[in-house]
Scaffold this motif. Structure first.
Motif, PDB file in Angstrom:
ATOM      1  N   VAL A 184       3.792   6.777  -0.764  1.00 51.38           N
ATOM      2  CA  VAL A 184       3.833   7.367   0.572  1.00 51.38           C
ATOM      3  C   VAL A 184       5.255   7.340   1.100  1.00 51.38           C
ATOM      4  O   VAL A 184       5.916   6.296   1.090  1.00 51.38           O
ATOM      5  CB  VAL A 184       2.892   6.601   1.524  1.00 51.38           C
ATOM      6  CG1 VAL A 184       3.101   7.052   2.950  1.00 51.38           C
ATOM      7  CG2 VAL A 184       1.445   6.804   1.110  1.00 51.38           C
ATOM      8  N   HIS A 185       5.723   8.486   1.551  1.00 47.70           N
ATOM      9  CA  HIS A 185       7.089   8.580   2.056  1.00 47.70           C
ATOM     10  C   HIS A 185       7.160   9.179   3.455  1.00 47.70           C
ATOM     11  O   HIS A 185       8.267   9.409   3.956  1.00 47.70           O
ATOM     12  CB  HIS A 185       7.943   9.397   1.096  1.00 47.70           C
ATOM     13  CG  HIS A 185       8.257   8.671  -0.178  1.00 47.70           C
ATOM     14  ND1 HIS A 185       9.466   8.086  -0.433  1.00 47.70           N
ATOM     15  CD2 HIS A 185       7.486   8.424  -1.275  1.00 47.70           C
ATOM     16  CE1 HIS A 185       9.453   7.506  -1.624  1.00 47.70           C
ATOM     17  NE2 HIS A 185       8.262   7.706  -2.156  1.00 47.70           N
ATOM     18  N   THR A 186       6.028   9.446   4.094  1.00 49.59           N
ATOM     19  CA  THR A 186       6.021   9.948   5.468  1.00 49.59           C
ATOM     20  C   THR A 186       4.986   9.184   6.278  1.00 49.59           C
ATOM     21  O   THR A 186       4.017   8.643   5.730  1.00 49.59           O
ATOM     22  CB  THR A 186       5.683  11.446   5.528  1.00 49.59           C
ATOM     23  OG1 THR A 186       4.330  11.649   5.089  1.00 49.59           O
ATOM     24  CG2 THR A 186       6.635  12.266   4.660  1.00 49.59           C
ATOM     25  N   LEU A 187       5.185   9.158   7.578  1.00 46.77           N
ATOM     26  CA  LEU A 187       4.231   8.496   8.452  1.00 46.77           C
ATOM     27  C   LEU A 187       2.878   9.183   8.382  1.00 46.77           C
ATOM     28  O   LEU A 187       1.829   8.527   8.375  1.00 46.77           O
ATOM     29  CB  LEU A 187       4.763   8.484   9.886  1.00 46.77           C
ATOM     30  CG  LEU A 187       3.910   7.778  10.933  1.00 46.77           C
ATOM     31  CD1 LEU A 187       3.656   6.328  10.561  1.00 46.77           C
ATOM     32  CD2 LEU A 187       4.564   7.872  12.308  1.00 46.77           C
ATOM     33  N   ALA A 188       2.869  10.501   8.308  1.00 47.72           N
ATOM     34  CA  ALA A 188       1.607  11.237   8.193  1.00 47.72           C
ATOM     35  C   ALA A 188       0.860  10.853   6.935  1.00 47.72           C
ATOM     36  O   ALA A 188      -0.371  10.694   6.943  1.00 47.72           O
ATOM     37  CB  ALA A 188       1.880  12.744   8.209  1.00 47.72           C
ATOM     38  N   GLY A 189       1.574  10.690   5.814  1.00 44.59           N
ATOM     39  CA  GLY A 189       0.938  10.286   4.570  1.00 44.59           C
ATOM     40  C   GLY A 189       0.356   8.898   4.635  1.00 44.59           C
ATOM     41  O   GLY A 189      -0.671   8.607   4.002  1.00 44.59           O
ATOM     42  N   ALA A 190       0.965   8.008   5.404  1.00 42.58           N
ATOM     43  CA  ALA A 190       0.458   6.645   5.535  1.00 42.58           C
ATOM     44  C   ALA A 190      -0.790   6.585   6.401  1.00 42.58           C
ATOM     45  O   ALA A 190      -1.752   5.868   6.099  1.00 42.58           O
ATOM     46  CB  ALA A 190       1.539   5.739   6.123  1.00 42.58           C
ATOM     47  N   LEU A 191      -0.812   7.376   7.486  1.00 43.61           N
ATOM     48  CA  LEU A 191      -1.882   7.244   8.482  1.00 43.61           C
ATOM     49  C   LEU A 191      -3.228   7.776   8.009  1.00 43.61           C
ATOM     50  O   LEU A 191      -4.248   7.511   8.661  1.00 43.61           O
ATOM     51  CB  LEU A 191      -1.463   7.939   9.771  1.00 43.61           C
ATOM     52  CG  LEU A 191      -0.298   7.277  10.519  1.00 43.61           C
ATOM     53  CD1 LEU A 191       0.101   8.094  11.733  1.00 43.61           C
ATOM     54  CD2 LEU A 191      -0.641   5.840  10.913  1.00 43.61           C
ATOM     55  N   VAL A 192      -3.295   8.514   6.902  1.00 46.59           N
ATOM     56  CA  VAL A 192      -4.604   8.929   6.384  1.00 46.59           C
ATOM     57  C   VAL A 192      -5.412   7.726   5.932  1.00 46.59           C
ATOM     58  O   VAL A 192      -6.639   7.830   5.743  1.00 46.59           O
ATOM     59  CB  VAL A 192      -4.470   9.935   5.216  1.00 46.59           C
ATOM     60  CG1 VAL A 192      -3.769  11.192   5.678  1.00 46.59           C
ATOM     61  CG2 VAL A 192      -3.763   9.313   4.022  1.00 46.59           C
ATOM     62  N   ASN A 193      -4.779   6.560   5.775  1.00 42.78           N
ATOM     63  CA  ASN A 193      -5.471   5.344   5.364  1.00 42.78           C
ATOM     64  C   ASN A 193      -6.113   4.597   6.522  1.00 42.78           C
ATOM     65  O   ASN A 193      -6.647   3.504   6.335  1.00 42.78           O
ATOM     66  CB  ASN A 193      -4.489   4.412   4.643  1.00 42.78           C
ATOM     67  CG  ASN A 193      -4.032   4.962   3.313  1.00 42.78           C
ATOM     68  OD1 ASN A 193      -4.787   4.994   2.342  1.00 42.78           O
ATOM     69  ND2 ASN A 193      -2.782   5.420   3.261  1.00 42.78           N
ATOM     70  N   VAL A 194      -6.066   5.185   7.726  1.00 43.83           N
ATOM     71  CA  VAL A 194      -6.655   4.567   8.914  1.00 43.83           C
ATOM     72  C   VAL A 194      -7.674   5.520   9.508  1.00 43.83           C
ATOM     73  O   VAL A 194      -7.396   6.711   9.671  1.00 43.83           O
ATOM     74  CB  VAL A 194      -5.577   4.237   9.959  1.00 43.83           C
ATOM     75  CG1 VAL A 194      -6.213   3.544  11.168  1.00 43.83           C
ATOM     76  CG2 VAL A 194      -4.493   3.355   9.357  1.00 43.83           C
ATOM     77  N   SER A 195      -8.846   5.018   9.844  1.00 42.72           N
ATOM     78  CA  SER A 195      -9.899   5.869  10.407  1.00 42.72           C
ATOM     79  C   SER A 195      -9.527   6.341  11.799  1.00 42.72           C
ATOM     80  O   SER A 195      -8.837   5.658  12.564  1.00 42.72           O
ATOM     81  CB  SER A 195     -11.222   5.104  10.450  1.00 42.72           C
ATOM     82  OG  SER A 195     -11.164   4.036  11.379  1.00 42.72           O
ATOM     83  N   GLY A 196     -10.006   7.548  12.140  1.00 45.01           N
ATOM     84  CA  GLY A 196      -9.886   8.048  13.500  1.00 45.01           C
ATOM     85  C   GLY A 196      -8.506   8.479  13.917  1.00 45.01           C
ATOM     86  O   GLY A 196      -8.259   8.679  15.106  1.00 45.01           O
ATOM     87  N   LEU A 247       0.834  -1.206   0.000  1.00 47.07           N
ATOM     88  CA  LEU A 247       0.000   0.000   0.000  1.00 47.07           C
ATOM     89  C   LEU A 247       0.866   1.253   0.000  1.00 47.07           C
ATOM     90  O   LEU A 247       0.603   2.199  -0.752  1.00 47.07           O
ATOM     91  CB  LEU A 247      -0.924  -0.015   1.215  1.00 47.07           C
ATOM     92  CG  LEU A 247      -1.737   1.255   1.454  1.00 47.07           C
ATOM     93  CD1 LEU A 247      -2.743   1.468   0.333  1.00 47.07           C
ATOM     94  CD2 LEU A 247      -2.454   1.191   2.792  1.00 47.07           C
ATOM     95  N   LEU A 248       1.867   1.271   0.832  1.00 45.23           N
ATOM     96  CA  LEU A 248       2.740   2.438   0.909  1.00 45.23           C
ATOM     97  C   LEU A 248       3.381   2.728  -0.442  1.00 45.23           C
ATOM     98  O   LEU A 248       3.472   3.883  -0.879  1.00 45.23           O
ATOM     99  CB  LEU A 248       3.814   2.222   1.968  1.00 45.23           C
ATOM    100  CG  LEU A 248       3.336   1.879   3.384  1.00 45.23           C
ATOM    101  CD1 LEU A 248       4.529   1.687   4.312  1.00 45.23           C
ATOM    102  CD2 LEU A 248       2.394   2.933   3.922  1.00 45.23           C
ATOM    103  N   GLU A 249       3.837   1.693  -1.126  1.00 47.47           N
ATOM    104  CA  GLU A 249       4.492   1.891  -2.411  1.00 47.47           C
ATOM    105  C   GLU A 249       3.501   2.318  -3.486  1.00 47.47           C
ATOM    106  O   GLU A 249       3.792   3.215  -4.285  1.00 47.47           O
ATOM    107  CB  GLU A 249       5.223   0.617  -2.821  1.00 47.47           C
ATOM    108  CG  GLU A 249       6.413   0.295  -1.914  1.00 47.47           C
ATOM    109  CD  GLU A 249       7.170  -0.944  -2.340  1.00 47.47           C
ATOM    110  OE1 GLU A 249       6.644  -1.713  -3.180  1.00 47.47           O
ATOM    111  OE2 GLU A 249       8.291  -1.153  -1.837  1.00 47.47           O
ATOM    112  N   ASP A 250       2.321   1.697  -3.531  1.00 47.49           N
ATOM    113  CA  ASP A 250       1.339   2.051  -4.560  1.00 47.49           C
ATOM    114  C   ASP A 250       0.891   3.495  -4.425  1.00 47.49           C
ATOM    115  O   ASP A 250       0.645   4.178  -5.426  1.00 47.49           O
ATOM    116  CB  ASP A 250       0.121   1.122  -4.484  1.00 47.49           C
ATOM    117  CG  ASP A 250       0.392  -0.260  -5.060  1.00 47.49           C
ATOM    118  OD1 ASP A 250       1.504  -0.451  -5.606  1.00 47.49           O
ATOM    119  OD2 ASP A 250      -0.482  -1.139  -4.948  1.00 47.49           O
ATOM    120  N   GLN A 251       0.764   3.984  -3.195  1.00 47.37           N
ATOM    121  CA  GLN A 251       0.320   5.362  -2.983  1.00 47.37           C
ATOM    122  C   GLN A 251       1.478   6.347  -2.939  1.00 47.37           C
ATOM    123  O   GLN A 251       1.249   7.535  -2.702  1.00 47.37           O
ATOM    124  CB  GLN A 251      -0.493   5.457  -1.685  1.00 47.37           C
ATOM    125  CG  GLN A 251      -1.819   4.725  -1.747  1.00 47.37           C
ATOM    126  CD  GLN A 251      -2.697   4.991  -0.533  1.00 47.37           C
ATOM    127  OE1 GLN A 251      -2.330   5.735   0.387  1.00 47.37           O
ATOM    128  NE2 GLN A 251      -3.867   4.382  -0.517  1.00 47.37           N
TER     129      GLN A 251
END
Length: 719
Positions: free
Chosen positions: A99-111, A93-97
Motif C-alpha cells: 500500500v502506497h496511498t492513504l486510499a489504498g490503506a483505508l479499504v482495510n477499515v469498515s465504513g 499491514l501496509l507493507e505486506d499489501q
C-alpha cells in the motif's frame, strides 16, 4: 466588486469552489508501545517503568494487531477498554499489501469511503456516511481544505488510527471538530541507540517509478536522526493523466534523560498531476463514450500543484508519581495552484445531434492555508473513589488563515467528442482571479477527561469547552461560537479477551463557505454506538463489532425564498452495523475481514426528498484479505497473500437520480526475503474488472473508470 455582487456570484459558482477545496490482553506478538501507559497500573507509578524508555520486544511474527492506541483518549489505552470503534492499520499491514496511498490503506477499515488520489482537492473522506478529517500526530490539518493534505506517500507513516464517530471532546482546530470521524496518521519517530533502515524501488504499470527509503541514525546515546522520503512518477489508465509526487520527512530526537524527550520534525509533501474532471455519468454507465477519455483540453494545461510544508516540536516528560506532560506545537502551510478543464452540462449541454460532443471550459484556482496549532496536556493516575483513575487535562490553540481564488469566465476553448476523443484542444491562458474567499478561524479550547477502572468496569467521560471565532471577509461574517462537547462511554469485561461497550460522542464545526442572508450556526453531529470488542490471545482473534446511529444537524440547504442563498435546516442520519476482525492463530497466518452496513439518508430538508441516500456511501461494503508466511524449510522467507474488496451501488447525486454500480476487485501479493533483501510482486484488480466509480467534480454527476489490472515489482534492501 461590491460585497453583495460577490456573494451572488459565489452562490452561483460556489459548488465549484467548495468541491475544489472542498483493547486488557494484548496478543503476544504485538510490540509494546514506546511509551508505557500510566493507566497500566497506579500501584507501579513510582517505579522506573514510568520513564520514557523504549521497550524492546522480540515479536513472534509481523502481527497486524495493535493492543492499544493513544488516539481515542490521548493516553495509551488498550483498545478493548476504549468505548469507541477504532481501527489501527500497522506498518506491517501496509507493507505486506504493498500500500502506497492513504486510499489504498483505508479499504482495510469498515465504513470508510476514502478520497481517491485523483480527488485530492475535491472531496473529504467519509466515515459512517459523514465527512471525516485527516490529522497528523493528533493535530489538525485544516478541516475545510484538509483533503489537500492527502499524503503523497506512506513511507513516513508508522500507523494509521481510524476513529469512527465524532471526537470533539479531545480534538478540534480550523473549522472545528470532525463530524464523521478522524483519520490520525502517526509518523515514524527516531530511535535512540539504533542505526539502520531501508531503501527500495518500486516500478510497474503506467510507467510507475517509485524510489523510497527510511533511515535512522543514532548520533549518540541521547540523540537520533531519522530521514524518510520517496518520489513517484507515473502515468494513468486514463488518457493523458500523469503526475509526480515527492515526500521528505526529517526528524531529530533529543533524549537528555529517561524521563524527557524532545522531537523536532518537518515534512515536505508535494503532488503535481494533470487534473482529471470525470465523465458524464449517464453516458459512461450506458457505454456510450470512451471509458478512458480525458474530457478536457490537455494541450498546455498546467499540472495542478499541491505543496504542503509542516514543522513540529514535541516535548514529552514523565514526572515522579506517574504524571506525564505532552506538549506539541505545529505550523502548517499549504499552497495550491489548480488548473482544470472540464465539461459542464449545467451551462453548456451538448447538441442533441452530437450528444457526446461537449464544450470544454478551463478554470484556474489558487489557494493558501496557514495553520498554527498547539496542544498541551497533562495526564496523571489517581486512586480515588474506590477505583483507579487516569485524568487528562489539556488546552488547545489553533489559528487558521485560508484564502482561495477562482478564475472562471464561462468561455469555451472548443469541443471534444468523448466517444472518440481527439486531443487537440489547448488550455489557453490562465483565467484571472475574479472570485475570492478569505477566512480566518481562531480556536481556544480546554478539555478534561477521566478514565475510571473498577474491576471489570471501565468508564470514560470527557468534556471540552471551545471558543471558535469565524471570520469570512467577503461575506462580512464575524461570529464567535462557544460550544461544550461531551463524551461518555463504558466497557465491561465479559470474559478474558471479550468486552461489551457503549459510547456517546458529539462534534461541531463552522460551515465552510456558507452563503446566506443570516449569520451561520455551527453544524453539529452526535453518535451513539454499542458493541463488542475482542482481544482473545488464546485464539488469536481481535476486533470490534458495532451498532451505531449518527445524526448531523444544521446541514446547509437551499433557501426557497432566495435561490441564490442557503439556510441551515437540513438533517441527515446514518445508522448501521460494522465489524473489523483479525484472526492470527499462528505467527505464519493473518486473516483480516471487515464489513459495514450503512444506511445513510436525508431526514429533513427543504428541497431534497426525505429518505434519499447520501452520495458516495454504499449500503454494503467489505473486505477479506489473508497473508501466509513460510517460516521454515526450503521456502523459508516466502510469503503470499490476497484480498477481495467489494461495495454495493453508490448514489452520485442528491436528489438521487443516478448511481454507480457495485463492484468487487481482487488484489494479490507475493514476497521473498533473503538476507538483507526483499523482492515483492503485487497485482491490483487481478480479474480485470471494468466498471465506474463515483467521482466528484463541480455540481453534476460524473464518474471515473476503475483502475485496470496493474502489476508492480519492488526490491527493498535493509541497510
Amino acid at each position: 466588486m461590491k460585497k453583495t455582487s460577490i456573494a451572488v456570484s459565489l452562490a452561483l459558482i460556489y459548488p465549484i469552489s467548495q468541491l475544489a477545496f472542498a483493547q486488557s490482553m494484548p496478543p503476544a506478538s504485538t510490540a509494546s508501545p514506546a511509551i508505557t501507559s500510566p493507566s497500566a497500573g497506579v500501584s507501579g507509578a513510582n517505579s522506573a517503568a514510568q520513564d520514557l524508555a523504549t521497550v524492546v520486544v522480540t515479536e513472534e511474527g509481523p502481527s497486524y494487531v495493535a493492543a492499544s492506541s493513544n488516539s481515542a483518549t490521548r493516553t495509551d489505552t488498550p483498545l478493548i477498554q476504549t468505548p469507541q470503534s477504532i481501527s489501527v492499520l500497522k506498518r506491517s499491514l501496509l507493507e505486506d499489501q504493498d500500500v502506497h496511498t492513504l486510499a489504498g490503506a483505508l479499504v482495510n477499515v469498515s465504513g470508510v469511503v476514502p478520497t481517491k488520489p485523483e480527488e485530492a482537492l475535491l472531496i473529504a473522506p467519509i466515515i459512517r456516511g459523514f465527512p471525516a478529517e485527516t490529522y497528523l500526530d493528533g493535530l489538525s490539518i485544516f478541516g475545510g481544505n484538509q483533503q489537500a493534505f492527502n499524503p503523497a506517500g506512506l513511507v513516513g507513516v508508522e500507523r494509521i488510527d481510524v476513529l469512527k464517530g465524532p471526537s470533539a471532546s479531545l480534538y478540534g482546530g480550523g473549522l472545528g471538530s470532525p463530524l464523521g470521524g478522524l483519520i490520525n496518521l502517526q509518523s515514524t519517530r527516531p530511535e535512540i541507540g539504533r542505526s539502520g533502515g531501508y531503501v527500495g524501488i518500486r516500478a510497474g504499470s503506467f510507467s510507475t517509478k517509485n524510489p523510497y527509503g527510511d533511515y535512522n541514525i543514532a548520533l549518540s546515546d541521547q540523540l537520533a536522526l531519522r530521514l524518510a522520503g520517496e518520489y513517484q512518477d507515473n502515468n494513468s489508465w486514463i488518457d493523458k493523466v500523469h503526475g509526480k509526487r515527492a515526500f521528505l520527512q526529517p526528524s531529530i530526537l533529543f533524549k537528555p534523560s529517561a524521563q524527557t524527550e524532545l522531537l523536532v520534525s518537518g515534512q515536505y509533501n508535494r503532488t503535481r498531476q494533470l487534473e482529471y474532471s470525470g465523465l458524464p455519468a449517464q453516458q459512461a454507465l450506458a457505454g456510450q463514450i470512451d471509458r478512458n477519455a480525458f474530457a478536457g483540453a490537455p494541450i498546455g494545461q498546467p499540472l495542478t500543484d499541491i505543496n504542503n510544508r509542516l514543522g513540529k516540536i514535541e516535548l514529552r516528560h514523565a514526572f515522579d508519581g506517574g504524571a506525564r506532560l505532552n506538549a506539541t506545537a505545529q505550523f502548517y502551510r499549504s499552497t495550491i495552484g489548480q488548473y482544470g478543464s472540464f465539461v459542464y452540462p449545467a451551462i453548456a449541454a451538448p447538441d442533441p445531434s452530437t450528444p457526446t460532443s461537449y464544450p470544454i471550459f478551463p478554470m484556474t484556482m489558487e489557494g493558501t492555508t496557514r495553520e498554527t496549532a498547539l496542544d498541551v496536556n497533562l495526564s496523571a493516575p489517581v486512586d480515588m473513589l474506590g477505583g483507579r483513575h487516569e485524568w487528562v487535562v489539556g488546552i488547545g490553540y489553533d489559528l487558521t488563515k485560508f484564502y482561495s481564488g477562482m478564475g472562471f469566465d464561462g468561455t469555451s476553448v472548443g469541443s471534444i467528442d468523448i466517444a472518440n476523443p481527439q486531443y487537440n484542444l489547448g488550455f489557453g491562458d490562465k483565467s484571472p482571479i475574479t472570485l475570492t474567499q478569505t477566512d480566518r478561524y481562531h480556536t481556544l479550547a480546554a478539555y478534561v477527561q477521566d478514565q475510571a477502572h473498577y474491576g471489570r468496569w471501565h468508564l470514560t467521560g470527557s468534556l471540552r469547552f471551545t471558543q471558535l471565532q469565524f471570520q469570512e471577509a467577503e461575506q462580512g461574517t464575524d461570529k464567535t461560537y462557544h460550544h461544550v462537547s461531551p463524551r461518555a462511554g463504558v466497557t465491561f469485561d465479559l470474559a478474558p479477551g471479550v468486552a461489551l461497550y457503549g459510547g456517546y460522542a458529539t462534534a461541531f464545526r463552522a460551515p465552510f463557505g456558507f452563503i446566506g442572508s443570516s449569520t451561520p450556526e455551527p453544524e453539529t453531529s452526535k453518535n451513539v454506538e454499542i458493541g463488542m470488542k475482542l482481544a482473545d490471545k488464546a485464539r488469536g482473534l481481535s476486533g470490534t463489532l458495532a451498532l451505531f446511529q449518527q445524526t448531523r444537524n444544521n446541514v446547509t440547504t437551499p433557501d426557497l425564498s432566495n435561490p441564490l442563498f442557503s439556510i441551515q435546516t437540513g438533517q441527515q442520519r446514518a445508522r448501521g452495523f460494522e465489524t473489523d476482525l483479525t484472526w492470527e492463530p499462528t505467527p505464519a497466518f493473518s486473516l483480516l475481514a471487515n464489513y459495514a452496513y450503512t444506511d445513510a439518508n436525508v431526514t429533513r430538508d427543504n428541497t431534497l426528498p426525505v429518505g434519499d441516500k447520501l452520495t458516495r456511501v454504499p449500503k454494503h461494503s467489505g473486505r477479506i484479505a489473508f497473508r501466509y508466511r513460510v517460516r521454515d524449510g526450503m521456502a523459508q522467507g516466502l510469503a503470499f497473500g490476497a484480498g477481495i474488496s467489494a461495495v454495493s451501488a453508490r448514489q452520485l447525486t442528491l436528489p438521487n437520480t443516478v448511481a454507480a454500480p457495485g463492484m468487487a476487485t481482487v488484489d494479490a501479493q507475493a514476497a521473498y526475503d533473503f538476507g538483507r533483501y526483499t523482492m515483492q510482486a503485487s497485482v491490483y484488480n487481478l480479474t480485470g474488472r471494468r466498471t465506474f466509480e463515483p467521482y466528484q467534480y463541480f455540481g453534476f454527476p460524473v464518474v471515473m473508470p476503475n483502475q485496470t489490472r496493474s502489476f508492480y515489482l519492488t526490491l527493498k534492501v535493509r541497510i
